[in-house]
Motif scaffolding. Structure first.
Motif, short mmCIF file in Angstrom:
data_model
loop_
_atom_site.label_atom_id
_atom_site.label_comp_id
_atom_site.label_asym_id
_atom_site.label_seq_id
_atom_site.Cartn_x
_atom_site.Cartn_y
_atom_site.Cartn_z
N SER A 302 0.75 -1.08 -0.12
CA SER A 302 0.09 0.00 0.04
C SER A 302 0.80 1.22 0.16
N HIS A 303 1.99 1.17 0.31
CA HIS A 303 2.87 2.21 0.51
C HIS A 303 4.29 1.79 -0.14
N PRO A 304 4.06 1.54 -1.69
CA PRO A 304 5.68 1.13 -2.16
C PRO A 304 6.80 2.23 -2.07
N PHE A 305 6.52 3.35 -2.38
CA PHE A 305 7.29 4.39 -2.38
C PHE A 305 8.13 4.74 -1.12
N ASP A 306 7.17 4.69 -0.05
CA ASP A 306 7.66 4.82 1.20
C ASP A 306 8.41 3.64 1.62
#
Length: 669
Positions: A302-306
């Motif tokens: 759900s937060h791949p970049f983070d």
């Protein structure tokens, strides 16, 4: 250099290494007040080991929480030495001396004797290795198994066209790496790398390479599956090796990593581990294990970049020259020994030199006599580094591959000397420039505000105090509590006040204990231990109306803290507000879908003693036995059930058995 000179130098290095470790042991035993008292993970390892060799070598009735080999190692030593835990430390000192020799053997096969001797000396003087040799923790055993496994793989690589000898070396390496994986499962990724390396760079024909790699992998797999089979046999849960892998993965991969990676053992850890039970219906170890995996991958997807940024941050931290603490502050406890103040080899030296050696070896790998062996070391180092980066960074988890860094650091030093002799000033200038850049990249404390480089001194003093208190050394404990109180207030001071309050409770100084519970509450209004005990003090004095708000606040701060619900229901009982009792107990399951033995027991008592409904009482008593996670069931539960059954039988004979099936409480299915 002749063989005789080499062996004499190696013997001197080994003697120096063992002398340093023995002296460190002696100083720590004399000066560290809790040296003889296992704490945190060490305490759990010793407790597990005691169960193994005193009761059953199969272990308890749960899956392994920690990887099992180290507790078995302690148990094996203890069973021979009569249960003396300090004998394990002496065995580790001996193993760490063997590590010095193993580094020499590995280094000789990869780089030659000059680099091998320098590496042995560097490891012998490496301060964290000296320190961990006297700790009841796995790093020294890990290093021993890892170096022995590498040596056996290299011997396999040297076996040439001798099929039988090569298969023996491959099988031996598989056994050692199988044991290594049972000590730290992160090495599974290294096993995969080694299998690929054997199939590509191993000696002999393609068929022989495949057979050797398969034999190596089969032995590793045997130990893993044996552990899985044991876990399933005792618990019916097919846990691969240990259940702590999932929670560790979550600790290092979530949106609140700054908090989770800083959680300390004790009350903070207890509160954290209740999270699954407050979130989902958890009824066994397998469900709890999968909960942490699900939460981890939910965050990643759900937060791949983070998550990628977080992984990059952990990569930078892995290659930092600082030794990150985990359960205790190594730097704090190092103050108890003079050896720690000596100019030992440390990561500020090893990290930039080792990385420089890796970079130059990688670029010049085709020129090297043992290029395949260098590839193996680089690949294994990279694989293990990735396994740690994917979880979280701690000094003791990084320690097993430090010998590889030391080998490449020695390679850098010898290369500089050789280039000076050859007057190759250009290459040396490039190498020195690279070292300078690497120092700038590895020495600063990056992300210091968002990653625990240090543990507050107050917490270390409190750790000593609570340990001494637990072992009955109350006067010494009080002294260290006073030292902790003199330190500046920090995020953990409220827990210090709670610990001190419990100390005064044991001393029967109740008013003083309440004073510190109130101080903890003032610092942290969500400290449920303080809230619960302040409420209990009012309840003890008959001020039930004053106790109720604190108990309610405790249930809000820690929904799974069952004691607050029990005490709150007791207050309503004493105030004769029976309906409120049921509301309180039902509210537990509204907030925590997981069954809890204490709450089920309280509900059973409610229906037995107040509502006189034996059928419902028996149902909840049985529920408390059916789901015993958390606190163990109350001892008299079978007596209560027997009383209810007798009453039921008497009612049935009198023809007055109740027929209502409405429980007034949501039945858990």
């Amino acid at each position: 250099m002749s063989n005789t000179k080499v062996y004499i130098i190696l013997a001197v290095i080994a003697l120096m290494s063992i002398a340093l470790r023995v002296e460190h042991y002696r100083e720590m035993k004399a000066n560290n007040p809790i040296f003889n008292y296992p704490i945190i993970d060490s305490k759990e390892y010793v407790a597990t080991a005691n169960h193994l060799y005193k009761k059953s070598w199969l272990g308890g009735k749960e899956p392994y929480y920690h990887p099992p080999l180290y507790p078995y190692f302690i148990a094996a030593v203890s069973s021979v030495s009569g249960g003396k835990a300090y004998h394990v430390k002496w065995v580790q000192i001996a193993l760490d001396t063997l590590n010095v020799i193993l580094i020499f053997l590995v280094g000789s096969m990869v780089f030659g004797r000059a680099i091998a001797l320098l590496s042995s000396g560097g490891y012998g003087l490496y301060l964290p290795a000296v320190q961990y040799s006297s700790e009841l923790l796995p790093p020294i055993l890990l290093i021993f198994l890892f170096l022995l496994g590498l040596y056996l793989i290299l011997k396999y690589g040297e076996s040439g066209n001798t099929d039988r000898k090569g298969m023996i070396w491959a099988a031996s390496a598989g056994i050692v790496f199988g044991l290594l994986v049972l000590t730290l499962p992160n090495f599974l990724i290294c096993v995969v790398i080694i299998v690929v390396w054997m199939m590509v760079y191993g000696p002999g024909t393609t068929r022989r390479k495949a057979e050797s790699a398969a034999l190596f992998g089969a032995f590793v797999l045997f130990f893993v599956l044996l552990t899985t089979a044991r876990n399933y046999y005792v618990s019916k849960d097919p846990i691969l090796i240990s259940t702590n892998a999932s929670i560790n993965l979550y600790i290092g991969n979530n949106e609140d990593i700054n908090r989770t990676v800083s959680i300390r053992p004790g009350r903070q850890w207890e509160r954290f581990t209740q999270y699954p039970y407050e979130t989902e219906r958890i009824t066994n170890d397998r469900e709890e294990n999968w909960f942490w995996y699900k939460q981890t991958f939910k965050y990643i997807f759900s937060h791949p970049f983070d998550w990628l940024l977080l992984t990059l941050k952990k990569t930078v931290l892995f290659f930092n020259s600082y030794e990150y603490p985990r359960n205790f502050d190594n730097a704090f406890f190092a103050e108890f020994t003079r050896l720690s103040r000596m100019p030992f080899v440390n990561l500020r030296i090893i990290m930039p030199l080792g990385l420089c050696g890796m970079i130059f070896a990688l670029f010049r790998i085709r020129e090297k006599r043992n290029a395949d062996y260098i590839r193996l070391l680089l690949l294994v180092f990279a694989g293990y580094a990735a396994s740690i980066i994917l979880v979280f960074i701690a000094g003791r988890y990084r320690l097993p591959v430090i010998p590889i860094l030391i080998l490449f650091a020695a390679y850098t030093i010898v290369s500089i000397v050789q280039d000076i002799r050859a007057k190759n000033h250009t290459m040396n200038a490039v190498r020195l420039a690279a070292i300078g850049i690497l120092v700038l990249l590895t020495l600063p404390k990056f992300f210091e505000k968002s990653y625990p480089y240090t543990i507050p001194r107050s917490e270390s003093y409190a750790q000593i105090a609570t340990t001494l208190q637990g072992y009955g050394k109350k006067r010494d404990a009080w002294m260290y509590y006073q030292k902790a109180l003199k330190e500046p207030v920090d995020l953990y001071t409220d827990d210090l006040y709670v610990s001190l309050a419990y100390f005064y409770i044991e001393a029967n100084a109740i008013e003083k204990a309440v004073e510190y519970f109130k101080k903890a509450y003032e610092l942290n209004p969500k400290n449920h231990y303080a809230l619960n005990n302040i409420g209990y003090n009012y309840q003890r004095n008959g001020e039930y109306a004053k106790a109720i708000p604190f108990y309610k606040a405790a249930t809000n701060a820690a929904p799974y803290h069952d004691i607050a619900y029990t005490y709150l229901s007791q207050c309503y009982l004493l105030l004769k507000q029976e309906e409120e009792i049921l509301k309180v107990l039902v509210s537990f399951y509204a907030r925590c879908p997981s069954p809890h033995p204490t709450i089920n027991y309280d509900l059973g008592l409610f229906y037995k003693e107040i509502r006189k409904d034996c059928k419902k009482a028996i149902f909840y008593f049985r529920e408390s036995l059916r789901y015993p996670q958390g606190l163990p069931p109350v001892k008299d539960i079978y007596d209560k059930m027997h009383e209810c059954e007798k009453n039921q039988n008497a009612d049935a004979r009198a023809g007055s058995l109740r027929t209502s099936t409405q429980s007034g409480f949501p039945v858990i299915k």
